[in-house]
Design a protein around this motif. Structure first.
Motif, mmCIF file in Angstrom:
data_model
loop_
_atom_site.group_PDB
_atom_site.id
_atom_site.type_symbol
_atom_site.label_atom_id
_atom_site.label_comp_id
_atom_site.label_asym_id
_atom_site.label_seq_id
_atom_site.Cartn_x
_atom_site.Cartn_y
_atom_site.Cartn_z
ATOM 1 N N ARG A 38 0.867 -1.180 0.000
ATOM 2 C CA ARG A 38 0.000 0.000 0.000
ATOM 3 C C ARG A 38 0.897 1.221 0.000
ATOM 4 O O ARG A 38 2.067 1.151 0.372
ATOM 5 N N ALA A 39 0.364 2.335 -0.424
ATOM 6 C CA ALA A 39 1.142 3.569 -0.430
ATOM 7 C C ALA A 39 1.453 3.996 0.998
ATOM 8 O O ALA A 39 0.653 3.780 1.925
ATOM 9 N N LEU A 40 2.622 4.577 1.201
ATOM 10 C CA LEU A 40 2.986 5.098 2.509
ATOM 11 C C LEU A 40 1.928 6.104 2.976
ATOM 12 O O LEU A 40 1.536 7.004 2.223
ATOM 13 N N PHE A 41 1.464 5.932 4.207
ATOM 14 C CA PHE A 41 0.397 6.778 4.772
ATOM 15 C C PHE A 41 -0.888 6.716 3.937
ATOM 16 O O PHE A 41 -1.717 7.628 3.990
ATOM 17 N N ASP A 42 -1.039 5.652 3.145
ATOM 18 C CA ASP A 42 -2.193 5.517 2.240
ATOM 19 C C ASP A 42 -2.309 6.697 1.288
ATOM 20 O O ASP A 42 -3.409 7.071 0.857
ATOM 21 N N GLY A 43 -1.165 7.285 0.968
ATOM 22 C CA GLY A 43 -1.154 8.390 0.023
ATOM 23 C C GLY A 43 -1.352 9.756 0.642
ATOM 24 O O GLY A 43 -1.269 10.773 -0.056
ATOM 25 N N THR A 48 0.468 15.945 6.983
ATOM 26 C CA THR A 48 -0.858 15.594 7.495
ATOM 27 C C THR A 48 -0.809 14.272 8.245
ATOM 28 O O THR A 48 -1.429 14.119 9.305
ATOM 29 N N ALA A 49 -0.058 13.299 7.712
ATOM 30 C CA ALA A 49 0.050 11.992 8.363
ATOM 31 C C ALA A 49 0.669 12.122 9.749
ATOM 32 O O ALA A 49 0.233 11.463 10.703
ATOM 33 N N GLY A 50 1.670 12.962 9.864
ATOM 34 C CA GLY A 50 2.284 13.174 11.167
ATOM 35 C C GLY A 50 1.325 13.802 12.151
ATOM 36 O O GLY A 50 1.265 13.405 13.326
ATOM 37 N N LYS A 51 0.555 14.761 11.690
ATOM 38 C CA LYS A 51 -0.425 15.402 12.563
ATOM 39 C C LYS A 51 -1.504 14.404 13.008
ATOM 40 O O LYS A 51 -1.962 14.443 14.156
ATOM 41 N N MET A 52 -1.903 13.513 12.099
ATOM 42 C CA MET A 52 -2.895 12.505 12.448
ATOM 43 C C MET A 52 -2.405 11.645 13.620
ATOM 44 O O MET A 52 -3.174 11.316 14.533
#
Length: 271
Positions: A38-43, A48-52
């Motif tokens: 799968r794509a890193l961080f689902d794309g 944004t992924a870090g903030k999540m």
């Protein structure tokens, strides 16, 4: 014990669900990977992924991986720079460097020279980024870097202990026939169990790495206890590769049960 979760343990979960699982398991952080199907961080973009993750109270304790980092080339250098850029954008604390594991470049002189060259090249990159690079010795006989002792000595020779830490993986520690622990030089501990009683140590592979229970043959509890007693205070991260674990219908309950088993055994030993 500071719990963490590697995405390899539950690769079928999307990034957001993975974070929710880790939070529900009272993990301090997660390790994300670029080698899943799968794509890193689902794309999702890295910032944004870090903030999540941070919004769920989780640290990004690791970002994997560059392989084979110790076969240095312009292409590997580019991969390291790109992983550092992603780590910086998402706020990951470390990047992971994985050695060649195909039975080549395993001669003593070649192994040591390749390791030294690669670490010397990576050192200024991670220094400039303010990151730690985690290097993981692999215990397989085909691995080009099995010994934590060799790795620590090379890091010290390069005066690079401030930017390189080792991964203590309970599976690979067993396959490499144990040896000394290096708690001060360890950046993360990976745990997984092997429970199949028919396997010899030399037959154990990633596909056999499941959750730890009373049938564990790797001595996970003893290894964790020894590291904690010696002063290790970092993340202890579940990293299971077994399709059996990947197929669990209720991974939260199973992983929680295993974490609680480990904690209870540690408590018994400490009493």
């Amino acid at each position: 014990m500071k719990r963490a979760l590697n995405h390899m343990t539950v690769p079928r979960l999307g990034y957001e669900s993975f974070l929710a699982l880790a939070a529900s398991l009272d993990c301090i952080g997660v390790e994300v990977r670029n080698d899943l199907d799968r794509a890193l961080f689902d794309g999702t973009d890295a910032a944004t992924a870090g903030k999540m993750a941070r919004d769920k109270g989780l640290r990004l304790v690791g970002l994997s991986q560059v392989y084979p980092f110790n076969s240095w080339s312009d292409a590997i250098a580019t991969e390291v720079r790109e992983l550092i850029a992603i780590a910086t954008a998402c706020g990951a604390e470390t990047i992971s460097l994985i050695p060649r594991n195909d039975g080549t470049e395993c001669g003593n002189g070649e192994r040591h020279a390749n390791l030294r060259i690669a670490l010397k090249k990576v050192k200024p990159m991670v220094e400039d980024a303010g990151l730690i690079a985690l290097v993981e010795p692999l215990g397989f006989p085909r691995s080009s870097l099995r010994s934590k002792q060799d790795l620590v000595e090379t890091i010290e020779a390069l005066d690079a202990a401030h930017v390189f830490k080792i991964v203590h993986d309970t599976f690979h520690h067993t396959l490499a026939e144990g040896g000394p622990l290096f708690p001060a030089q360890t950046g993360i501990v990976h745990i997984s169990g092997v429970v199949d009683p028919t396997l010899g140590i030399d037959q154990m592979e990633d596909e056999h790495r499941v959750l730890v229970d009373e049938k564990d043959r790797l001595g996970n509890v003893a290894q964790i206890r020894a590291l904690l007693d010696a002063g290790y205070d970092g993340p202890i991260s579940y990293e299971c590769f077994s399709p059996q674990t990947h197929a669990l219908r209720d991974p939260e309950s199973a992983i929680r049960k295993s974490f609680e088993f480990i904690s209870s055994q540690l408590a018994v030993e400490a009493a």
